[in-house]
Design a protein around this motif. Structure first.
Motif, PDB file in Angstrom:
ATOM      1  N   GLY A   2      87.021  39.003 -32.688  1.00 20.45           N
ATOM      2  CA  GLY A   2      88.470  38.446 -33.240  1.00 20.45           C
ATOM      3  C   GLY A   2      89.402  39.678 -33.275  1.00 20.45           C
ATOM      4  N   TRP A   3      90.725  39.035 -32.968  1.00 12.57           N
ATOM      5  CA  TRP A   3      91.687  40.231 -32.924  1.00 12.57           C
ATOM      6  C   TRP A   3      93.064  39.499 -33.310  1.00 12.57           C
ATOM      7  CZ3 TRP A   3      89.456  38.339 -28.491  1.00 12.57           C
ATOM      8  CH2 TRP A   3      90.457  37.893 -27.562  1.00 12.57           C
ATOM      9  N   HIS A  44      80.875  37.243 -32.747  1.00 10.64           N
ATOM     10  CA  HIS A  44      82.365  36.807 -32.501  1.00 10.64           C
ATOM     11  C   HIS A  44      82.994  38.065 -32.266  1.00 10.64           C
ATOM     12  CE1 HIS A  44      81.072  32.729 -33.276  1.00 10.64           C
ATOM     13  NE2 HIS A  44      80.811  32.970 -34.656  1.00 10.64           N
ATOM     14  N   SER A  46      90.930  33.226 -40.596  1.00  9.68           N
ATOM     15  CA  SER A  46      91.763  32.254 -39.582  1.00  9.68           C
ATOM     16  C   SER A  46      93.003  33.192 -39.082  1.00  9.68           C
ATOM     17  CB  SER A  46      92.114  30.962 -40.371  1.00  9.68           C
ATOM     18  OG  SER A  46      92.869  31.368 -41.368  1.00  9.68           O
ATOM     19  N   PRO A  61      85.181  34.452 -38.831  1.00 15.04           N
ATOM     20  CA  PRO A  61      86.151  35.300 -38.642  1.00 15.04           C
ATOM     21  C   PRO A  61      87.575  34.660 -39.167  1.00 15.04           C
ATOM     22  CG  PRO A  61      85.225  34.782 -36.450  1.00 15.04           C
ATOM     23  CD  PRO A  61      84.695  33.860 -37.260  1.00 15.04           C
ATOM     24  N   LEU A 109      93.044  34.789 -36.078  1.00 17.60           N
ATOM     25  CA  LEU A 109      92.654  35.461 -35.197  1.00 17.60           C
ATOM     26  C   LEU A 109      92.584  34.904 -34.010  1.00 17.60           C
ATOM     27  CD1 LEU A 109      90.170  38.154 -36.885  1.00 17.60           C
ATOM     28  CD2 LEU A 109      92.965  38.342 -36.585  1.00 17.60           C
ATOM     29  N   ASN A 110      92.751  35.619 -32.761  1.00 13.86           N
ATOM     30  CA  ASN A 110      92.042  34.975 -31.654  1.00 13.86           C
ATOM     31  C   ASN A 110      90.686  35.238 -31.551  1.00 13.86           C
ATOM     32  OD1 ASN A 110      94.470  34.063 -30.614  1.00 13.86           O
ATOM     33  ND2 ASN A 110      95.117  36.469 -29.613  1.00 13.86           N
ATOM     34  N   VAL A 111      89.869  34.357 -31.265  1.00 16.27           N
ATOM     35  CA  VAL A 111      88.241  34.651 -31.400  1.00 16.27           C
ATOM     36  C   VAL A 111      87.612  34.148 -29.987  1.00 16.27           C
ATOM     37  CG1 VAL A 111      86.324  33.748 -32.532  1.00 16.27           C
ATOM     38  CG2 VAL A 111      88.303  33.970 -33.788  1.00 16.27           C
TER      39      VAL A 111
END
Lengths: 291, 398
Positions: free
Chosen positions: B378-379, B376, B322, B320, B324-326
């Protein structure tokens, strides 16, 4: 049989009506026709009655001879209806809107006296209204009214008796129509700047009209023909109603033609009065909605 | 207690923040101060403070029994508050009866007068106020019936019109009096879905046209979001958050608000570092995510929230982007919904996360993630919010 019924399904409503129709035919239509014919009789019970259309003067004779009693009947019935309405409306209103959990109890109390016989009730009113009765007795001994004051044997006694005896017939229909009113309509009225009084006039009263109409008819019509109250509470020539005349013509004098003619005059009079009243009330509703 | 007007400070409002947010320059149409309404021992409304601005479309949103209708009825004058103050355009109306308040109501079941024609229903308020010539009254009624698109209905009776038409008559009957505030108590509740959607647009148009302040009570969050300028989300006698629809959706402040408006994924976590602009929060599955510091609001324990449609899915071997919250997890369920595909992802510690993926880039049976597949999630940290368990706890932490 069921197949037959299915085939002639349109007949079913008539079949259901048949018992009622037969009943009406035997006990209403036939006597009415019979009475209509008797109103054109002349003669007497001893010599026999003969029918002739020329006897239409039975009507005019009856009208002119018993004019006083007819007018008095209208007046007594109208006065009693007004009195009943004035007592019933606030009563019905309170039961419908304010009684809460006591609603059923109060409704029961309205009809409770009517479990005793009509005659007994009228006779007990004689005791109450008597010259030294429950009402006048204490007033007289307290010196509040003169010794010669009487209520019994006056028009007041007759009107009061009628008003009392027809109270539930006025109260219950008004109660039913008030009870049906959606309370939110009154809130909507107040929301639209109607004070409680004007909300009552513009919303509650018009919506109660069907009940008021039914109640007044159920009181006025039988009151017009009533003779028991006049007989037992009136007792004087000055309080005789048309019902008393019909009764005495029929049962005392055996003067069937006059009694029959009077009955038809009464019926016609009531029909006209009701028609006029329905018309007035109908227009009243239109007028109130326009302004 | 919740402070009066509730929009959080504009610093972390998402883009599209409304320009009319400053209450200083706006007139206040209705002000409630410490309003309490008790029925017996039960407080239906429990110390509400709020200001409704002049000309806005304001909604009271909440489940049944939350006190929204009672609040509305107190503004209308149908209930007296047990304590507190109600002001209408700066004037204390707390003890005024309904017929002396410049407020009109559209009732839930319309409450049209069955014995009066549509014309007389609409004219009712004007007639009670009086002082209008017949011709003027007539033209005002006609104009109002045109506004609600019922011209020519004057002579009908309420029993001769449909539910949607009755709804419009109720609206006309209230609006014709040019009230300072129009109160609407779930006015679309009795209509079917299609008519309701249509009336929502209509109501908005009419409000725009007449410029009257609307206070709208509803339990339908979509309805409130679509029509309102601001919404107070109510729960058991008070409101949990008061803001514009966007803020409520993007930055719910309590668990209740996050759950009542749309779907939220909430994951419990512990704040590691209260930095700016982002605080770091360690979730139960040991993943560390970044949350806007203002959303954390100084708390140590929070529930981190993210809306299902903000999350993107990546294959287990993909990296994902970089920033992002993963989180990592396994697909447990995938449902094709036409517009989108809904996934249920189970994270390492067993929490379940909903993800909606738009079916834009997907061909038939294309990139669908299969149940059992490792993925994964990601947001963006900007799409992350944090809620406290309730308003009381949130303010205790401040």
């Amino acid at each position: 049989m069921t197949a037959l019924l299915r085939r002639y399904r349109f007949i079913v409503p008539y079949l259901l009506l048949t018992p009622g129709l037969i009943w009406l035919a035997i006990f209403y239509v036939y006597p009415s026709v019979q009475m209509f014919i008797s109103s054109f009789w002349s003669g007497s019970l001893e010599r026999g009655f003969t029918f002739s259309l020329s006897n239409v003067h039975n009507y005019t004779d009856a009208l002119s001879r018993y004019q006083d009693q007819i007018v008095r009947s209208i007046f007594f019935a109208a006065a009693a209806t007004v009195a009943t309405f004035l007592i019933s409306f606030p009563l019905a209103y309170t039961i419908a809107f304010r009684a809460g959990q006591y609603k059923n109890l109060l409704l029961f109390l309205v009809i409770a006296p009517f479990f005793t016989s009509f005659l007994l009730r009228v006779i007990s009113w004689r005791t109450i209204l008597g010259d030294d009765g429950l009402l006048l007795g204490p007033l007289k001994s307290a010196g509040l009214v003169g010794d010669d004051v009487r209520i019994l044997a006056t028009p007041v006694a007759v009107i009061a008796g009628i008003a009392y005896n027809f109270l539930p017939f006025m109260t219950l229909p008004i109660y039913v129509s008030l009870e049906k009113i959606d309370k939110r309509l009154l809130e909507a009225g107040q929301d639209l700047y109607a004070t409680p009084w004007s909300a009552f006039r513009k919303i509650t009263l018009p919506l109660a009209l069907p009940g008021i109409f039914a109640g007044t008819l159920l009181t006025f019509i039988p009151a017009m023909g009533d003779y028991v109250n006049a007989e037992l509470l009136g007792q004087t020539p000055g309080t005789k109603m048309i019902g008393n005349v019909v009764q005495s013509r029929f049962l005392v004098n055996n003067d069937y033609p006059t009694a029959a003619a009077l009955s038809f005059i009464l019926m016609a009079g009531i029909l006209v009065a009701v028609a006029v009243y329905a018309r007035l009330l109908g227009t009243e509703e239109l007028v109130s909605s326009a302004g | 207690m919740v402070a009066i007007p509730g929009a959080p400070d504009p610093g972390h409002c998402p883009s599209g923040t409304r320009s009319d947010e400053s209450p200083v320059t706006t007139e206040v149409a209705v002000r409630l101060v410490d309003v309490v309404k008790k029925f017996g021992d039960v407080a239906a409304v429990d110390r509400i403070n709020l200001e409704v601005r002049d000309g806005e479309f304001f909604s009271l949103l909440g489940p049944s029994g939350c006190g929204k209708t009672t609040t509305l009825r107190m503004i209308g004058g149908f209930e007296e508050p047990t304590s507190g103050l109600i002001e209408l355009q700066g004037k204390d109306v707390t003890w005024l009866p309904p017929y002396r308040r410049n407020v009109n109501t559209v009732f839930q079941n319309y409450a049209l007068f069955p014995h009066l024609t549509i014309f007389e229903n609409v004219a009712f308020g004007l007639r009670r106020k009086g002082g209008l010539k017949d011709a003027e009254l007539r033209s005002r009624v006609t104009e109002m019936l045109r506004l609600v698109e019922l011209p020519g209905f004057e002579k009908r009776k309420p029993t001769q019109i449909s539910g949607g038409q009755a709804q419009r008559v109720a609206l006309a009957r209230a609006l014709i009096n040019r009230p300072a505030v129009l109160l609407l108590d779930e006015p679309l509740g009795a209509l079917d879905l299609k008519l309701r959607k249509q009336m929502q647009l209509e109501l908005k148009r009419i409000q725009h046209e007449v410029g009257v302040t609307f206070i709208y009570v509803t339990h339908d969050q979509e309805e409130a979001m679509m029509m309102s300028d601001r919404i107070a989300v109510m729960n058991s006698g008070h409101y949990e958050q008061l803001a514009d629809p966007e803020t409520l959706y993007e930055r719910p402040q309590t668990r209740f608000v996050a759950g009542f408006l749309g779907v939220s994924n909430l994951l419990a976590g512990i704040v590691l570092e209260k930095g700016t602009p982002y605080a770091s929060v360690r979730l139960a599955d040991e993943a560390v995510v970044r949350v806007p510091a203002a959303a954390v609001n100084g708390r140590a324990d929070v529930e981190v929230g993210v809306r299902p449609e903000k999350i993107r899915l990546f294959g287990a071997d993909a990296e994902p982007p970089s920033g992002l919250n993963v989180l990592s997890g396994t697909v447990r369920d995938a449902s094709y919904l036409g517009v989108s595909t809904q996934y249920i992802i189970e994270t390492k510690n067993g929490s379940r996360v909903s993800v909606y993926e738009q079916n834009v880039e997907r061909t038939i049976h294309g990139s669908l993630h299969r149940p059992g597949e490792a993925v994964h999630l990601g947001w963006s940290p900007d799409h992350t919010f944090a809620v406290g368990p309730s308003v009381a706890d949130a303010s205790a932490g401040e």
